[in-house]
Write a protein that holds these residues in place. Structure first.
Motif, PDB file in Angstrom:
ATOM      1  N   GLU A 104      28.255  82.535  22.544  1.00 17.26           N
ATOM      2  CA  GLU A 104      29.672  82.544  22.922  1.00 17.26           C
ATOM      3  C   GLU A 104      29.825  82.680  24.430  1.00 17.26           C
ATOM      4  N   TYR A 105      29.115  83.620  25.018  1.00 21.59           N
ATOM      5  CA  TYR A 105      29.233  83.804  26.463  1.00 21.59           C
ATOM      6  C   TYR A 105      28.600  82.647  27.223  1.00 21.59           C
ATOM      7  N   ALA A 107      28.744  79.553  26.406  1.00 24.92           N
ATOM      8  CA  ALA A 107      29.786  78.526  26.440  1.00 24.92           C
ATOM      9  C   ALA A 107      30.885  78.890  27.435  1.00 24.92           C
ATOM     10  N   ARG A 108      31.257  80.158  27.466  1.00 24.13           N
ATOM     11  CA  ARG A 108      32.295  80.584  28.398  1.00 24.13           C
ATOM     12  C   ARG A 108      31.859  80.430  29.851  1.00 24.13           C
TER      13      ARG A 108
END
Length: 218
Positions: A104-105, A107-108
């Motif tokens: 998730e991070y 991608a962020r």
């Protein structure tokens, strides 16, 4: 985009960041270091690194920025805070993200890079501080192809092997898979040694039987 890399800024000089910075110094790079607790970078300064007073100062002076921080939230914070790295990196600058941050991070952070016209390399290292200091890390990396020759000298200094993958985020995906594989290997070895001891067999005899033979891990 820079044609060669001489100056590398390392944000985060903890368990992994410090040996990474030392290895880059030994390889002849000019290394800038920033750490949330400045005193922790003192040993690197004694080894020849240049300690900077701010994140922005590191980002603005480096050909390549490397983040080696505790987690995704820490990386995002140093990149986006007022006076953070994104405020100082020039368009087309190279950012190598080497922290373990999860999908998730990853991608962020990749989105932040794209939005700010920064060339993002996802390269979470596989290995501990010992292999980092010895330049024996495994580096699963993903990023746009034109950047790869520029960062290869850095990866050669740090790692025994670099595995280039196509999609941004695949470095993190492979890193997670490899960490899971390693955990299973360690757990399986512990269980096998316990079983050997329960059978009354010296665990060292088991290790001797495995070493160098067809059952040994490559």
């Amino acid at each position: 985009m820079t044609c060669s890399v001489r100056t590398v800024a390392v944000l985060g000089t903890g368990t992994m960041g410090a040996p990474i910075a030392r290895k880059l110094l030994r390889a002849g790079f000019d290394v800038l270091v920033w750490n949330r607790t400045p005193v922790e970078a003192a040993g690197l300064v004694a080894a020849g690194a240049h300690q900077v007073s701010s994140i922005a100062a590191a980002a603005s002076a480096a050909d390549v920025l490397i983040t080696t921080l505790a987690d995704g939230a820490a990386v995002e914070q140093v990149m986006t805070r007022p006076g953070g790295a994104l405020s100082a990196l020039a368009p087309g600058a190279i950012w190598i993200q080497m922290s373990t941050v999860g999908l998730e991070y990853c991608a962020r952070l990749a989105y932040l890079a794209i939005r700010n016209n920064i060339l993002f390399i996802d390269a979470p290292v596989v290995g501990s501080s010992g292999p980092a200091g010895a330049g024996e890390l495994l580096i699963p990396a993903s990023g746009v192809r034109p950047v790869r020759p520029l960062v290869e000298p850095i990866f050669r200094a740090l790692g025994q092997r670099t595995l280039w993958l196509e999609r941004i985020g695949d470095g993190s995906r492979l890193g997670i898979a490899l960490s899971n594989w390693l955990s299973l290997m360690v757990e399986g070895m512990a269980e096998t040694l316990t079983l050997s001891a329960a059978f009354g067999i010296d665990p060292q005899q088991l290790l001797n039987a495995v070493a160098g033979g067809p059952l040994a891990s490559e």
